[in-house]
Enzyme design. Structure first.
Site, short mmCIF file in Angstrom:
data_model
loop_
_atom_site.label_atom_id
_atom_site.label_comp_id
_atom_site.label_asym_id
_atom_site.label_seq_id
_atom_site.Cartn_x
_atom_site.Cartn_y
_atom_site.Cartn_z
N TYR A 1 -1.22 -1.91 10.22
CA TYR A 1 -1.44 -2.18 8.78
C TYR A 1 -0.14 -1.98 8.02
CZ TYR A 1 -3.54 -1.56 4.09
OH TYR A 1 -3.87 -1.64 2.75
N SER B 1 0.84 -1.20 0.00
CA SER B 1 0.00 0.00 0.00
C SER B 1 0.87 1.24 0.00
CB SER B 1 -0.90 0.03 1.24
OG SER B 1 -1.57 1.28 1.30
P1 NAP Z 1 -12.08 -4.83 0.13
O1 NAP Z 1 -12.93 -4.08 -0.81
O2 NAP Z 1 -12.35 -4.76 1.59
O3 NAP Z 1 -12.07 -6.36 -0.32
C1 NAP Z 1 -11.29 -7.28 0.38
C2 NAP Z 1 -11.38 -8.64 -0.25
O4 NAP Z 1 -10.52 -9.52 0.51
C3 NAP Z 1 -12.76 -9.22 -0.24
O5 NAP Z 1 -13.01 -9.88 -1.46
C4 NAP Z 1 -12.71 -10.23 0.91
O6 NAP Z 1 -13.53 -11.35 0.65
C5 NAP Z 1 -11.27 -10.67 0.86
N1 NAP Z 1 -10.79 -11.23 2.11
C6 NAP Z 1 -10.77 -10.66 3.34
N2 NAP Z 1 -10.26 -11.51 4.24
C7 NAP Z 1 -9.96 -12.65 3.56
C8 NAP Z 1 -9.41 -13.90 3.93
N3 NAP Z 1 -9.06 -14.15 5.20
N4 NAP Z 1 -9.23 -14.84 2.98
C9 NAP Z 1 -9.59 -14.60 1.70
N5 NAP Z 1 -10.13 -13.44 1.29
C10 NAP Z 1 -10.30 -12.47 2.21
O7 NAP Z 1 -10.53 -4.41 -0.03
P2 NAP Z 1 -9.76 -3.72 -1.27
O8 NAP Z 1 -9.78 -2.27 -1.06
O9 NAP Z 1 -10.23 -4.28 -2.56
O10 NAP Z 1 -8.27 -4.20 -0.97
C11 NAP Z 1 -7.61 -5.21 -1.69
C12 NAP Z 1 -6.13 -5.14 -1.39
O11 NAP Z 1 -5.62 -3.85 -1.76
C13 NAP Z 1 -5.78 -5.32 0.09
O12 NAP Z 1 -4.60 -6.10 0.20
C14 NAP Z 1 -5.51 -3.91 0.57
O13 NAP Z 1 -4.64 -3.86 1.68
C15 NAP Z 1 -4.89 -3.31 -0.68
N6 NAP Z 1 -4.97 -1.84 -0.75
C16 NAP Z 1 -6.18 -1.22 -0.81
C17 NAP Z 1 -6.22 0.17 -0.88
C18 NAP Z 1 -7.53 0.92 -0.91
O14 NAP Z 1 -7.50 2.15 -0.77
N7 NAP Z 1 -8.66 0.29 -1.10
C19 NAP Z 1 -5.04 0.90 -0.91
C20 NAP Z 1 -3.83 0.22 -0.84
C21 NAP Z 1 -3.81 -1.15 -0.77
P3 NAP Z 1 -14.72 -11.83 1.64
O15 NAP Z 1 -15.72 -10.72 1.69
O16 NAP Z 1 -15.22 -13.07 0.99
O17 NAP Z 1 -14.06 -12.08 2.96
#
Ligand code: NAP
Length: 247
Positions: free
Chosen positions: A155, A142
């Site tokens: 985090y 991130s």
């Molecule tokens: P999100 O919308 O909250 O989605 C998270 C996904 O991860 C969901 O599909 C969830 O599935 C799955 N998940 C959670 N716990 C899990 C587990 N134990 N095993 C398998 N799947 C699991 O998050 P996002 O924003 O798309 O983030 C995706 C990645 O990008 C993460 O690694 C995050 O740290 C990174 N990131 C995000 C941002 C941002 O601003 N959004 C910025 C930098 C980095 P279920 O609902 O089925 O649990």
């Protein structure tokens, strides 16, 4: 009669929604057979798989908590049995709860490290033995790691671990023609980013990068598509920050 070649196989962890779902859609469009991993959102994962299949792609939904080594092993077994040996692993699953370090509970600390760090460790360990020659691994860090903002200590520590895995694992796979990189998104309009923030906080994040908007999941899916595809064959062991110029 000509036979179309067997599609390459990609696993996208945490692909039921958010960035992971956009990555699954993009890799399917790129021609991959896609395993949509989820932990607790079966309806969303199945709906995405139906959408990918309706567009002519090959896709399956696979339930596995990435924090569980046994479930990750079973996920690779299921994907190999149904789609074939894996070419691309996208370690997208992750969680974020912003809270001052002093207010973190043991349970929240464990959950964040178990999913973000142990989850990535579990899939990398399986990938080491199972990924096809010429494969690609894309981990998720991130951009907030570079900002050191209050509330992000735990985090950020998990994402620092993921960046370390990326650099070292790329070298440990010497001779296999497998690249290991990470993408480090800036703020992306998903539940992970939006939940718990006021409208003012969201607008402040949106104004911060010189490109003056929040990222969308597709902004990151295109970066993963590049790293997973033939054009990134010489990019290895790198962290690619995709954040509109925020840091
Ligand atoms: P999100 O919308 O909250 O989605 C998270 C996904 O991860 C969901 O599909 C969830 O599935 C799955 N998940 C959670 N716990 C899990 C587990 N134990 N095993 C398998 N799947 C699991 O998050 P996002 O924003 O798309 O983030 C995706 C990645 O990008 C993460 O690694 C995050 O740290 C990174 N990131 C995000 C941002 C941002 O601003 N959004 C910025 C930098 C980095 P279920 O609902 O089925 O649990």
């Amino acid at each position: 009669m000509t036979h179309s070649p067997q599609p390459k196989v990609a696993i996208v962890t945490g692909a039921s929604r958010g960035i992971g779902a956009a990555v699954a859609q993009r890799l399917a469009r790129d021609g991959f057979a896609v395993a949509v991993n989820y932990a607790s959102s079966p309806a969303q994962a199945e709906a995405l798989v139906a959408e990918l299949q309706a567009a002519g792609g090959r896709a399956i939904a696979v339930k596995a908590d990435v924090a569980s080594a046994g479930e990750v092993r079973a996920m690779f077994d299921a994907v190999e049995a149904q789609l074939g040996k894996v070419d691309v692993l996208v370690n997208n699953a992750g969680v974020l709860k912003t809270l001052p370090l002093a207010e973190h509970t043991d349970a929240l600390y464990d959950q964040t490290f178990d999913i973000n760090v142990r989850g990535t460790f579990n899939t990398l360990r399986e990938a080491a033995a199972r990924l096809n020659e010429g494969g690609r691994i894309v981990n998720f860090s991130s951009t907030v790691l570079a900002l050191n903002m209050p509330g992000y200590a735990i985090y950020n520590a998990t994402k620092a671990a993921v960046e370390s895995f990326t650099h070292v694992f790329a070298k440990e796979l010497r001779g296999r023609n497998i690249t290991v990189n990470a993408v480090a998104p800036g703020p992306i309009a998903t539940a992970l980013f939006l939940e718990g923030k006021t409208e003012e906080q969201i607008q402040n994040f949106a104004k911060a990068p010189p490109l003056q908007r929040l990222g969308q999941p597709e902004d990151i899916a295109s970066v993963v598509s590049f790293l997973a595809g033939p054009d990134a064959g010489w990019v290895n062991g790198q962290i690619l920050r995709a954040n509109g110029g925020l840091a």
